[in-house]
Design an enzyme around this catalytic site. Structure first.
Site, short mmCIF file in Angstrom:
data_model
loop_
_atom_site.label_atom_id
_atom_site.label_comp_id
_atom_site.label_asym_id
_atom_site.label_seq_id
_atom_site.Cartn_x
_atom_site.Cartn_y
_atom_site.Cartn_z
N ALA A 69 0.86 -1.18 0.00
CA ALA A 69 0.00 0.00 0.00
C ALA A 69 0.90 1.23 0.00
CB ALA A 69 -0.90 -0.02 1.23
N GLY A 112 0.78 -5.01 0.86
CA GLY A 112 -0.38 -5.08 -0.04
C GLY A 112 -0.06 -5.75 -1.37
N GLU A 115 -0.40 -9.33 -0.65
CA GLU A 115 -1.83 -9.58 -0.44
C GLU A 115 -2.59 -9.58 -1.77
OE1 GLU A 115 -1.89 -6.40 2.45
OE2 GLU A 115 -2.61 -7.78 3.99
N GLU A 135 4.72 -5.09 7.25
CA GLU A 135 3.98 -4.00 7.91
C GLU A 135 4.41 -3.77 9.35
OE1 GLU A 135 2.59 -6.36 6.02
OE2 GLU A 135 1.02 -5.49 4.75
N1 CAA Z 1 4.67 3.23 -0.49
C1 CAA Z 1 5.12 4.40 -0.98
N2 CAA Z 1 6.33 4.52 -1.58
C2 CAA Z 1 7.09 3.43 -1.70
C3 CAA Z 1 6.68 2.18 -1.20
C4 CAA Z 1 5.40 2.11 -0.58
N3 CAA Z 1 4.90 0.96 -0.11
N4 CAA Z 1 7.65 1.28 -1.45
C5 CAA Z 1 8.64 1.94 -2.08
N5 CAA Z 1 8.31 3.24 -2.23
C6 CAA Z 1 9.13 4.31 -2.85
C7 CAA Z 1 10.28 4.71 -1.99
O1 CAA Z 1 9.86 5.64 -1.02
C8 CAA Z 1 11.22 5.31 -3.01
O2 CAA Z 1 10.77 6.60 -3.33
P1 CAA Z 1 11.86 7.81 -3.44
O3 CAA Z 1 12.67 7.44 -4.64
O4 CAA Z 1 11.01 9.02 -3.63
O5 CAA Z 1 12.64 7.80 -2.17
C9 CAA Z 1 10.99 4.44 -4.24
O6 CAA Z 1 9.73 3.80 -4.03
C10 CAA Z 1 12.03 3.36 -4.43
O7 CAA Z 1 12.11 2.61 -3.22
P2 CAA Z 1 13.48 2.40 -2.39
O8 CAA Z 1 14.42 3.51 -2.65
O9 CAA Z 1 13.13 2.12 -0.97
O10 CAA Z 1 14.02 1.09 -3.12
P3 CAA Z 1 14.97 -0.03 -2.52
O11 CAA Z 1 15.36 -0.90 -3.65
O12 CAA Z 1 16.05 0.58 -1.67
O13 CAA Z 1 14.05 -0.88 -1.50
C11 CAA Z 1 12.04 -2.02 -0.82
C12 CAA Z 1 12.96 -1.63 -1.99
C13 CAA Z 1 12.76 -3.00 0.11
C14 CAA Z 1 10.81 -2.72 -1.44
C15 CAA Z 1 11.62 -0.77 -0.03
O14 CAA Z 1 11.14 0.20 -0.95
C16 CAA Z 1 10.54 -0.99 0.98
O15 CAA Z 1 10.79 -1.51 2.06
N6 CAA Z 1 9.28 -0.56 0.68
C17 CAA Z 1 8.15 -0.63 1.59
C18 CAA Z 1 7.64 -2.06 1.74
C19 CAA Z 1 6.52 -2.09 2.76
O16 CAA Z 1 6.71 -1.80 3.93
N7 CAA Z 1 5.30 -2.45 2.32
C20 CAA Z 1 4.14 -2.51 3.17
C21 CAA Z 1 3.30 -1.27 2.99
S1 CAA Z 1 1.96 -1.18 4.13
C22 CAA Z 1 0.74 -2.18 3.50
O17 CAA Z 1 0.90 -2.73 2.44
C23 CAA Z 1 -0.54 -2.30 4.31
C24 CAA Z 1 -1.49 -3.36 3.84
O18 CAA Z 1 -1.57 -4.47 4.37
C25 CAA Z 1 -2.43 -3.09 2.73
#
Ligand code: CAA
Length: 261
Positions: A69, A112, A115, A135
């Site tokens: 998400a 998400g 999911e 999460e």
């Molecule tokens: N939401 C918003 N932006 C996101 C995102 C997310 N879930 N995942 C990645 N991005 C963005 C980053 O902020 C980054 O943006 P900027 O370039 O503006 O900084 C861009 O995408 C590239 O990401 P990274 O620089 O972090 O890339 P990476 O290769 O270093 O890492 C990753 C990749 C490990 C996937 C890392 O991006 C990450 O941990 N992302 C979040 C994963 C996460 O926590 N997901 C759960 C979300 S909550 C949810 O989903 C609730 C539910 O149950 C519905």
């Protein structure tokens, strides 16, 4: 008719009975914001109505299926705002989609994203796929099936580990755990997924629809109720022309021509 929709975050196409939806928000790793999910649901509604589409393939990029998400959209929200926004109402439609949904996953399928893949009926993954529910690291927990579908798919022990420690599964681990159907090399993912979707699309549509319903029913009914349900659907299929055609074609040693009737 062809599904034509103006979308900002999706690439939509259709061929050989298969509707393909590609998540296309690469600058944020296909983070699932409300607008993207809205487009996804609208596209699925179009594909539900389009009789030429008999299977839907959902995919992302080669580096990322979806990283969850959209965190930016939620970070400052209050629980009342989250409640009123009701973002998971969109997910309910995916659950109710009647045609087979095949996910082709390469790279990250997190939160998400995992999911969403699990809401599909089958998952084909590239060797680089990674499935996780991180999460907990954000101070929350999964909200769109990550504690429910994951637990049903991989069992309590693994689900607890993934949800409580954010440890993700590699494609190989996900296959061994029963979360996904098969693994292919990255460069073959698109072609293999398309061929697989076409194989499903070639089956009798009404039988496919009811068989999907019946398998999903197994996840939340006692055996006796489920067997009963299955039997009724099985008998019902004898009112379709496709049943007559399928069995006649078998006797006549030829390929059946299914019409969806
Ligand atoms: N939401 C918003 N932006 C996101 C995102 C997310 N879930 N995942 C990645 N991005 C963005 C980053 O902020 C980054 O943006 P900027 O370039 O503006 O900084 C861009 O995408 C590239 O990401 P990274 O620089 O972090 O890339 P990476 O290769 O270093 O890492 C990753 C990749 C490990 C996937 C890392 O991006 C990450 O941990 N992302 C979040 C994963 C996460 O926590 N997901 C759960 C979300 S909550 C949810 O989903 C609730 C539910 O149950 C519905």
């Amino acid at each position: 008719g062809a599904v034509v929709l103006e979308t900002k975050y999706l690439l939509v196409s259709q061929a050989n009975g298969v509707g393909t939806i590609r998540l296309n928000r690469p600058q944020v790793l296909n983070a699932l914001n409300l607008a993207l999910m809205d487009e996804l649901v609208r596209t699925l509604k179009e594909m539900e109505r389009d009789e030429e589409i008999r299977c839907v393939l959902l995919t992302g990029g080669s580096r990322c299926f979806a990283a969850g998400a959209d965190i930016d959209e939620m970070a400052e929200a209050s629980s009342v705002e989250m409640l009123l926004k009701d973002q998971f109402a969109q997910w309910e439609y995916i659950r109710r989609f009647s045609k087979p949904l095949l996910a082709a996953v390469s790279g990250y399928a997190l939160g998400g994203g995992c999911e969403l893949a699990m809401a599909c009926d089958m998952i084909i993954a590239s060797e680089t796929a990674e499935f996780g529910q991180p999460e907990i690291k954000l101070g929350v927990m999964p909200g769109a099936g990550g504690t429910q579908r994951l637990t049903r798919a991989v069992g309590k022990a693994r689900a607890m580990e993934m949800v409580l420690t954010a440890r993700s599964l590699s494609a190989r681990e996900a296959l061994a755990a029963g979360l996904i159907n098969r693994i292919v090399p990255v460069e073959l993912l698109e072609q293999e997924a398309r061929e697989w979707a076409e194989e499903v699309a070639a089956q009798a549509p009404v039988a496919v629809r009811l068989a999907k319903q019946s398998v999903l029913k197994a996840l939340d009914t006692p055996l006796e109720t489920g067997l009963d349900y299955e039997q009724k659907l099985f008998f019902f299929l004898f009112s379709t022309e496709d049943q007559k055609e399928g069995m006649r074609a078998f006797k006549e040693k030829r390929r059946p021509r299914f019409q969806g009737k």
